[in-house]
Write an enzyme that holds these catalytic residues in place. Structure first.
Site, PDB file in Angstrom:
ATOM      1  N   LYS A  16       0.837  -1.199   0.000  1.00 48.47           N
ATOM      2  CA  LYS A  16       0.000   0.000   0.000  1.00 48.47           C
ATOM      3  C   LYS A  16       0.872   1.248   0.000  1.00 48.47           C
ATOM      4  CE  LYS A  16      -4.071   1.817   2.332  1.00 48.47           C
ATOM      5  NZ  LYS A  16      -3.895   3.046   1.591  1.00 48.47           N
ATOM      6  N   VAL A  63      -9.636   6.901  -1.219  1.00 51.34           N
ATOM      7  CA  VAL A  63      -9.173   6.584   0.139  1.00 51.34           C
ATOM      8  C   VAL A  63      -8.216   7.656   0.643  1.00 51.34           C
ATOM      9  CG1 VAL A  63      -7.860   4.927   1.516  1.00 51.34           C
ATOM     10  CG2 VAL A  63      -9.565   4.113  -0.122  1.00 51.34           C
ATOM     11  N   GLY A  64      -7.408   8.192  -0.241  1.00 55.55           N
ATOM     12  CA  GLY A  64      -6.538   9.291   0.167  1.00 55.55           C
ATOM     13  C   GLY A  64      -5.253   8.847   0.834  1.00 55.55           C
ATOM     14  N   CYS A  77       0.155  12.025  -7.507  1.00 55.01           N
ATOM     15  CA  CYS A  77      -0.113  12.877  -6.344  1.00 55.01           C
ATOM     16  C   CYS A  77      -0.013  14.357  -6.714  1.00 55.01           C
ATOM     17  CB  CYS A  77       0.889  12.570  -5.240  1.00 55.01           C
ATOM     18  SG  CYS A  77       0.778  10.887  -4.635  1.00 55.01           S
ATOM     19  N   THR A 102      -7.561  -4.616  -8.318  1.00 57.13           N
ATOM     20  CA  THR A 102      -8.933  -4.616  -7.791  1.00 57.13           C
ATOM     21  C   THR A 102      -9.501  -6.020  -7.635  1.00 57.13           C
ATOM     22  OG1 THR A 102      -9.306  -2.439  -8.768  1.00 57.13           O
ATOM     23  CG2 THR A 102     -11.259  -3.710  -8.205  1.00 57.13           C
TER      24      THR A 102
END
Length: 301
Positions: A44, A70-71, A127, A263
């Site tokens: 992650k 989700v950020g 980002c 996913t």
């Protein structure tokens, strides 16, 4: 039958890795099968400091996929290196650290920190660059070249630049990353999408928009991988909607050296392992001795 592939000098035992943000920090999936059966694990996304992420709702289903905002919720790079990485290192699998930041300086510091504990660094350039008004790093050739060149100076392991599909010319962006020293490229990151609740007339996601992933994006991803593989000489890791071995083989034929299952892990925790075994079965059935024979094997009209 040879399943191993080489990404910038790092040998993966097979061409299947997991997508960052879809496999947690890896260890939890070890309850289902031996993680050593994978080629690599994309952990992650990590940031310099702990992040709580965006407020909910931040996940929404779409036809054949999901939207997420989700950020980058994560415990911070120092916590991960101390508490989570040692557990993952017990498995015989390559580790790909995905790093994110809001400034070039943050990215460089992150690269130095994770270099000691991972095999590859994946540079998430989707980002926002806060010094440039929040424009994503990966949307202009100049920014891609600048951040890649700077982070490369601080990376002690090969640097994989993860490309955003939210651009006009993906091949141009890929060439900029390669020119700045990227050792490999991964693509595609999520497509920007949105859903609206017609009863409340408000966006379904609190952040209004989010990244779309899943089977719906696969044709776009295959096309972009093909374009990039024909534009650069560095290895490409293809991703975007891969659920089955057949999906993965499409990406290999398009020019990818390795593939990333993302996913699909949410729907089936065995998804990545099934892709590995499915590629092996395809090779046996078709008399293919080396998986590298598939890379770039498409025959355009």
């Amino acid at each position: 039958m040879k399943m191993s592939v080489n990404i910038a000098g790092v040998e993966l035992k097979n061409p299947v890795v997991t997508g960052s943000g879809t496999f947690g920090f890896g260890e939890e999936y070890g309850e289902f099968y031996d993680l050593s059966e994978l080629g690599g694990i994309g952990i992650k996304g990590l940031t310099l400091k702990k992040r709580d992420g965006n407020p909910p709702p931040r996940i929404a289903e779409t036809p054949l996929g999901i939207l997420n905002s989700v950020g980058l919720q994560n415990p911070g790079v120092d916590y991960y290196l101390e508490h989570d990485l040692p557990k993952l290192r017990q498995h015989d699998v390559k580790i790909i650290a995905n790093i994110a930041g809001n400034t070039v300086e943050e990215y460089c510091e992150m690269a130095e920190k994770v270099s000691a504990g991972c095999d590859l660094i994946e540079l998430n350039i989707s980002c926002p660059n806060v010094k440039e008004g929040g424009v994503a790093f990966g949307t202009s050739c100049n920014m891609v070249e600048h951040i890649t060149r700077e982070v490369k100076k601080h990376a002690a392991v090969p640097l994989v630049v993860k490309l955003s599909p939210n651009v006009t010319d993906i091949a141009e962006i890929a060439r900029a990353a390669e020119a700045a020293g990227a050792d490999a490229l991964s693509l595609i990151n999520t497509l920007l999408g949105m859903r609206i609740d017609i009863k409340t007339r408000r966006p379904v996601l609190h952040n209004n928009v989010g990244g779309m992933s899943g089977p719906a994006v696969k044709p776009v991803a295959v096309r972009m991988v093909w374009q990039v593989a024909n534009a650069v000489k560095v290895p490409v890791i293809g991703m975007g909607g891969i659920q089955t071995a057949e999906d993965a083989i499409e990406f290999l034929l398009a020019g990818a050296t390795a593939v990333s299952v993302g996913t699909a892990n949410f729907r089936d925790p065995y998804a990545a392992l099934k892709v590995v075994r499915g590629i092996e079965a395809y090779m046996r059935e078709n008399g293919i001795e080396d998986v590298a024979e598939l890379t770039g094997g498409v025959r355009p009209y």
